[in-house]
Enzyme design. Structure first.
Site, mmCIF file in Angstrom:
data_model
loop_
_atom_site.group_PDB
_atom_site.id
_atom_site.type_symbol
_atom_site.label_atom_id
_atom_site.label_comp_id
_atom_site.label_asym_id
_atom_site.label_seq_id
_atom_site.Cartn_x
_atom_site.Cartn_y
_atom_site.Cartn_z
ATOM 1 N N SER A 143 23.962 -16.795 17.981
ATOM 2 C CA SER A 143 24.719 -17.537 17.064
ATOM 3 C C SER A 143 25.175 -18.766 17.640
ATOM 4 C CB SER A 143 25.754 -16.572 16.412
ATOM 5 O OG SER A 143 26.605 -17.405 15.444
ATOM 6 N N TYR A 156 32.353 -10.525 14.687
ATOM 7 C CA TYR A 156 31.018 -11.201 14.508
ATOM 8 C C TYR A 156 30.848 -12.025 15.971
ATOM 9 C CZ TYR A 156 26.974 -14.001 12.996
ATOM 10 O OH TYR A 156 25.734 -14.504 12.781
#
Length: 251
Positions: A143, A156
């Site tokens: 990410s 996350y």
């Protein structure tokens, strides 16, 4: 040159393949010649049908990766039903949003278990098989938050930072055994996980203002990177995190 990217005769396991990034990657790999084991909590019938329309084999393996219970079975079923396992794409993931001062242990554990713990143990299960057969390709989905902090997504961010480190560690251990371990770091892509951001006018404008490409990415934008990292074209690429971000990190 096209032969370097040919995946004919290869079997790929793609987690979270029912929609979004996972589906797009599965279709890109199939388009390059791979057969696909589409893994998901919910039905991957649409993905399976689209892969079969490309004249490739496809099976749906139902698995909930919030625990590691299904991990060994995924590898075993892929080998049994499709005849092998040469590529693993760890795409399945979840996100929870809240201010860090209010973030719950339950939301922390849910994200870490799915996005990091299950990723490691699926790498482990696939890695054992690939090492024994003399090679394979593993692609973890990282990410932008592998590189940056973000806001309101502490678990996350921690999980995707962990994915980056794990990718490098496994490359260190397995590259000499013929297993290439790399990651793709998507930029801001139009998926279910980013719906809240795109619906927030201020955040959406701020994000678009920083992307040199001037648009949100599409899931299909990741297909070429996935084919590259799955193919012989990337045989000397190890422990790399490939950003597909429209230039986000360059700004």
């Amino acid at each position: 040159m096209s032969g370097m990217f040919d995946l004919s005769g290869k079997v790929a396991v793609v987690t979270g393949a029912n929609t979004g990034i996972g589906q797009a990657i599965a279709l890109a790999l199939a388009g390059a010649g791979a057969d696909i084991a589409a893994v998901g909590r919910s039905s991957c019938d649409e993905t399976v049908a689209q892969v079969q329309a490309l004249a490739r084999k496809a099976v749906f393996l139902q698995a909930d990766l919030s625990t590691i219970a299904p991990v060994n079975g995924i590898v075993e079923q892929a080998v049994a039903q499709l005849g092998g396992l040469h590529i693993l794409v760890n795409n399945a993931g979840i996100i929870r949003r809240a201010d860090s001062v209010n973030f719950t242990e339950a939301d922390w554990d849910a994200v870490i278990d799915t996005n990091l713990k299950s990723v490691f143990f699926l790498c482990q299960a696939a890695g054992k098989h690939m090492i024994a057969q003399g090679g394979g390709k593993i692609i973890n989905i990282a990410s932008m938050l592998t590189f940056q902090g973000g806001i309101r997504v502490p678990s996350y961010t921690a999980s995707k930072s962990g994915v980056g480190g794990l990718t490098k560690l496994l490359a260190n251990e397995w590259s000499a055994k013929g297993v290439n371990v790399n990651a793709i770091a998507p930029g801001y892509i139009e998926t279910n996980n980013t719906t809240a951001l795109r619906e927030d006018q201020d955040r959406n404008a701020a994000i678009l203002g920083r992307i040199p490409a001037g648009r949100w990415g599409k899931a299909s934008d990741l297909g070429g990177a996935a084919v590259f990292l799955s193919s012989s074209a990337s045989d000397y690429v190890d422990g790399h995190i490939l950003a597909v971000d429209g230039g986000w990190l360059a700004r």
